[in-house]
Design a protein around this motif. Structure first.
Motif, PDB file in Angstrom:
ATOM      1  N   SER A 297       0.281  -1.396  -0.028  1.00 12.59           N
ATOM      2  CA  SER A 297       0.185  -0.248   0.597  1.00 12.59           C
ATOM      3  C   SER A 297       0.697   0.976  -0.083  1.00 12.59           C
ATOM      4  N   LEU A 298       0.394   2.208  -0.106  1.00 14.07           N
ATOM      5  CA  LEU A 298       1.606   3.457  -0.778  1.00 14.07           C
ATOM      6  C   LEU A 298       0.562   4.437   0.402  1.00 14.07           C
ATOM      7  N   LEU A 299       0.802   5.282   1.107  1.00 17.56           N
ATOM      8  CA  LEU A 299       0.416   6.421   2.185  1.00 17.56           C
ATOM      9  C   LEU A 299       1.158   7.773   1.772  1.00 17.56           C
ATOM     10  N   LEU A 300      -0.002   8.424   1.456  1.00 15.50           N
ATOM     11  CA  LEU A 300       0.604   9.564   1.104  1.00 15.50           C
ATOM     12  C   LEU A 300       0.022  10.348   2.746  1.00 15.50           C
ATOM     13  N   PHE A 301       0.103  11.876   2.743  1.00 18.51           N
ATOM     14  CA  PHE A 301      -0.301  12.584   3.716  1.00 18.51           C
ATOM     15  C   PHE A 301       0.723  13.640   3.409  1.00 18.51           C
ATOM     16  N   ASP A 302       0.205  14.788   4.303  1.00 15.96           N
ATOM     17  CA  ASP A 302       0.300  16.781   5.147  1.00 15.96           C
ATOM     18  C   ASP A 302       0.208  16.850   6.064  1.00 15.96           C
ATOM     19  N   ILE A 303       0.690  17.930   6.561  1.00 15.53           N
ATOM     20  CA  ILE A 303       0.392  18.683   7.545  1.00 15.53           C
ATOM     21  C   ILE A 303      -0.559  19.691   7.126  1.00 15.53           C
ATOM     22  N   ASP A 304      -1.639  19.245   8.365  1.00 18.01           N
ATOM     23  CA  ASP A 304      -2.632  20.511   7.915  1.00 18.01           C
ATOM     24  C   ASP A 304      -2.021  21.810   8.431  1.00 18.01           C
ATOM     25  N   ARG A 305      -2.745  22.141   7.314  1.00 24.02           N
ATOM     26  CA  ARG A 305      -2.231  24.000   7.586  1.00 24.02           C
ATOM     27  C   ARG A 305      -1.494  24.536   7.546  1.00 24.02           C
ATOM     28  N   LEU A 384      -4.068  12.129   5.972  1.00 23.42           N
ATOM     29  CA  LEU A 384      -4.176  11.070   4.637  1.00 23.42           C
ATOM     30  C   LEU A 384      -4.598  10.139   3.498  1.00 23.42           C
ATOM     31  N   GLY A 385      -3.978  10.250   3.032  1.00 24.00           N
ATOM     32  CA  GLY A 385      -4.486   8.746   1.918  1.00 24.00           C
ATOM     33  C   GLY A 385      -3.970   7.601   1.346  1.00 24.00           C
ATOM     34  N   ILE A 386      -4.545   6.688   1.599  1.00 23.83           N
ATOM     35  CA  ILE A 386      -4.380   5.324   1.226  1.00 23.83           C
ATOM     36  C   ILE A 386      -4.649   5.163   0.150  1.00 23.83           C
ATOM     37  N   ALA A 387      -3.629   3.696  -0.893  1.00 25.06           N
ATOM     38  CA  ALA A 387      -3.875   3.479  -1.950  1.00 25.06           C
ATOM     39  C   ALA A 387      -3.564   1.654  -1.853  1.00 25.06           C
ATOM     40  N   GLU A 388      -3.906   1.176  -1.960  1.00 23.80           N
ATOM     41  CA  GLU A 388      -3.487  -0.202  -2.082  1.00 23.80           C
ATOM     42  C   GLU A 388      -3.370  -0.860  -3.870  1.00 23.80           C
ATOM     43  N   TYR A 389      -1.941  -0.918  -3.734  1.00 28.04           N
ATOM     44  CA  TYR A 389      -1.644  -1.539  -5.317  1.00 28.04           C
ATOM     45  C   TYR A 389      -2.691  -2.112  -6.084  1.00 28.04           C
ATOM     46  N   HIS A 390      -3.497  -2.454  -7.047  1.00 29.90           N
ATOM     47  CA  HIS A 390      -3.603  -3.191  -8.540  1.00 29.90           C
ATOM     48  C   HIS A 390      -3.268  -4.111  -9.248  1.00 29.90           C
ATOM     49  N   ARG A 391      -2.824  -5.160  -9.493  1.00 28.88           N
ATOM     50  CA  ARG A 391      -2.351  -5.400 -10.622  1.00 28.88           C
ATOM     51  C   ARG A 391      -2.078  -4.922 -11.527  1.00 28.88           C
ATOM     52  N   GLY A 392      -1.468  -4.568 -12.093  1.00 31.51           N
ATOM     53  CA  GLY A 392      -1.236  -4.144 -13.410  1.00 31.51           C
ATOM     54  C   GLY A 392      -1.402  -2.908 -13.537  1.00 31.51           C
ATOM     55  N   GLU A 393      -1.815  -1.512 -12.738  1.00 35.87           N
ATOM     56  CA  GLU A 393      -1.171  -0.546 -12.837  1.00 35.87           C
ATOM     57  C   GLU A 393       0.148   0.186 -12.473  1.00 35.87           C
ATOM     58  N   ALA A 405      -7.608   9.866  -1.981  1.00 35.68           N
ATOM     59  CA  ALA A 405      -7.937  10.001  -1.493  1.00 35.68           C
ATOM     60  C   ALA A 405      -7.613  10.982   0.332  1.00 35.68           C
ATOM     61  N   LEU A 406      -6.418  11.744  -0.154  1.00 38.68           N
ATOM     62  CA  LEU A 406      -5.893  13.198   1.000  1.00 38.68           C
ATOM     63  C   LEU A 406      -6.940  13.686   0.751  1.00 38.68           C
ATOM     64  N   TYR A 407      -6.873  14.150  -0.296  1.00 37.74           N
ATOM     65  CA  TYR A 407      -7.663  15.361  -1.262  1.00 37.74           C
ATOM     66  C   TYR A 407      -9.135  15.265  -0.833  1.00 37.74           C
ATOM     67  N   ARG A 408      -9.927  13.799  -0.466  1.00 39.33           N
ATOM     68  CA  ARG A 408     -11.244  13.512   0.459  1.00 39.33           C
ATOM     69  C   ARG A 408     -10.531  13.782   1.301  1.00 39.33           C
ATOM     70  N   ALA A 409      -9.771  13.416   2.226  1.00 37.81           N
ATOM     71  CA  ALA A 409      -9.530  13.348   3.706  1.00 37.81           C
ATOM     72  C   ALA A 409      -9.636  14.926   3.272  1.00 37.81           C
ATOM     73  N   LYS A 410      -8.781  16.138   3.040  1.00 40.00           N
ATOM     74  CA  LYS A 410      -9.395  17.294   3.119  1.00 40.00           C
ATOM     75  C   LYS A 410     -10.229  18.240   3.567  1.00 40.00           C
ATOM     76  N   ARG A 411     -10.963  16.963   2.380  1.00 39.79           N
ATOM     77  CA  ARG A 411     -12.227  18.054   2.364  1.00 39.79           C
ATOM     78  C   ARG A 411     -12.897  17.391   3.216  1.00 39.79           C
ATOM     79  N   ALA A 412     -13.193  16.455   3.702  1.00 36.55           N
ATOM     80  CA  ALA A 412     -13.578  16.384   4.940  1.00 36.55           C
ATOM     81  C   ALA A 412     -13.705  17.051   5.544  1.00 36.55           C
ATOM     82  N   GLY A 413     -12.516  17.711   6.019  1.00 41.33           N
ATOM     83  CA  GLY A 413     -12.565  18.384   7.725  1.00 41.33           C
ATOM     84  C   GLY A 413     -11.012  18.191   7.600  1.00 41.33           C
ATOM     85  N   ASN A 415      -7.347  16.353   9.271  1.00 44.31           N
ATOM     86  CA  ASN A 415      -7.091  15.435  10.167  1.00 44.31           C
ATOM     87  C   ASN A 415      -7.801  14.118  10.352  1.00 44.31           C
ATOM     88  N   ARG A 416      -7.768  13.753   9.215  1.00 43.33           N
ATOM     89  CA  ARG A 416      -8.765  12.586   8.747  1.00 43.33           C
ATOM     90  C   ARG A 416      -7.624  11.636   8.232  1.00 43.33           C
TER      91      ARG A 416
END
Length: 424
Positions: A297-305, A384-393, A405-413, A415-416
């Protein structure tokens, strides 16, 4: 009776003169006869072969035409002073052939006197010593290299050490008298197994040469890396007479290589891997996943504000927070995982052999730990945003899903933790 100058005496004299002429003409030594001013009156066949000139080009000229210009003038001054005093001159001259090629001659020049004792000619007998001079120069060069070059040891066919140089002592600590008669087994570090040495000597015996990296132990017990070459020296019959080992200490080079590797693969501020190293690791993880049933799995994260942190507290504080965050994350990772600074305040983590479910558990724990820890005296949170590897991608496709996924966590408020769609 025949008179003192009978035709038979003259014939005999002519025959003897001819024999003498033939002997000189066919002599293997280059020979020249000059007048007292040095003008050439006669040269033999060997002289022509050595210089490349014809008789017509030489007769009447002086040997100046074959001078190279490289022999010091003082040599010629000594030559003429010796000859004009009636003495034989012996010495070495560097001359030049008609082709321009340089060559060395050992010359013996003898004054020839008439019946009254006057010097009337000079006879020069020359030996081409170019090859001898080349060999002497080569021996001097080899001796110079042996004394001032890389560490060198010479052994007999049974590998007993016969000679070592000063550089050898400088590197190993051993004086010549401490190693002569011993074998190089004295320097074994214990770092290499029998197979390493077996392969090394197989290569020496098959090709006459080996070179590579080897770890040895010096007189003081310290183990250090060397770059070493071993050469078998054989006689004309092909029998090995000596082995020559030449080596130098590469500890500093290896330290610099590690330093350069760090610079090439690490972010200078946080010490996390850089984007280039992360790209390499991600491609490797995809290859491994394609060859097996494992996933990652790949995890992307950044510091809020984070911009407001920099604006309110300054970039030095922002940099300190980034460093503390990288340290905190690294402490939670396994040795097989990899943290990289993706850019600015954004980071990426590769979680090996981890599904989206396992990655979510890890990410939630990390989110909570950051929220509960004051970084450089400030409370910050991460999304944080998470993606599990899909074969062939491709890597880009997987990154795009994690970024979404990270963008959606930001949009949802903020710290998610956001998780990318699990379906391919």
């Amino acid at each position: 009776m025949a008179g003192p100058h009978s035709s038979s005496d003259i014939d005999t004299l002519r025959a003897k003169f001819y024999q003498l002429y033939i002997a000189v003409e066919q002599s293997p030594a280059a020979t020249a006869i000059t007048d007292t001013e040095g003008r050439i009156e006669y040269v033999n066949r060997r002289f022509l072969e050595v210089t490349g000139y014809s008789r017509e080009e030489l007769i009447g000229k002086t040997p100046a035409m074959i001078r190279s210009g490289l022999t010091p003038d003082i040599v010629y001054r000594d030559l003429w002073q010796t000859l004009r005093s009636g003495q034989v001159w012996r010495g070495e001259l560097q001359n030049r052939k008609k082709s321009g090629e340089l060559y060395w001659e050992a010359e013996t020049i003898t004054p020839v006197r008439d019946d009254s004792g006057q010097i009337v000619r000079f006879v020069a007998v020359k030996e081409d010593i170019t090859e001898r001079k080349r060999q002497e120069e080569e021996l001097r060069l080899l001796a110079s290299v042996f004394q001032t070059g890389q560490a060198t040891l010479i052994t007999d066919p049974e590998m007993r050490i016969e000679r070592v140089n000063q550089a050898f002592t400088d590197i190993t600590g051993y004086l010549p008298e401490e190693v002569i008669g011993h074998t190089p087994r004295l320097f074994k570090s214990g770092r290499h197994d029998k197979a390493f040495y077996a392969q090394l000597w197989q290569e020496v015996l098959e090709t006459g040469h080996w070179q590579g990296e080897i770890w040895n132990r010096n007189k003081y017990g310290e183990i250090y890396p060397l770059w070493q070459s071993i050469t078998a020296v054989s006689d004309e019959a092909g029998k090995v007479r000596h082995y020559i080992a030449v080596f130098h200490n590469i500890a500093e080079r290896k330290r610099l290589e590690e330093e350069l590797e760090q610079q090439a693969t690490r972010d200078h501020l946080t010490g996390a891997h850089n984007r280039r190293a992360f790209d390499t690791a991600m491609r490797k993880a995809i290859r491994q996943a394609e060859r097996s049933d494992n996933t990652f799995s790949l995890l992307l994260f950044d510091i809020d504000r984070f911009k407001s942190v920099n604006d309110q507290h300054g970039h030095d504080t922002g940099d300190a927070i980034l460093k503390r965050l990288a340290t905190l994350v690294n402490q939670t990772l396994r040795s097989t995982d990899l943290l990289a600074r993706w850019g600015g305040e954004e980071f990426a983590v590769l979680l090996q052999d981890t599904s989206a479910s396992g990655a979510s558990t890890f990410a939630e724990r990390l989110r909570q730990q950051v929220a509960e820890t004051r970084l450089h005296g400030l409370a910050v949170t991460i999304s944080l945003g998470i993606a599990e590897y899909h074969r062939g991608e491709s890597p880009d496709e997987m990154l795009a899903r994690a970024d979404g996924a990270l963008y959606r966590a930001k949009r949802a408020g903020r710290n998610r933790v956001g998780v990318a769609d699990s379906s391919p």
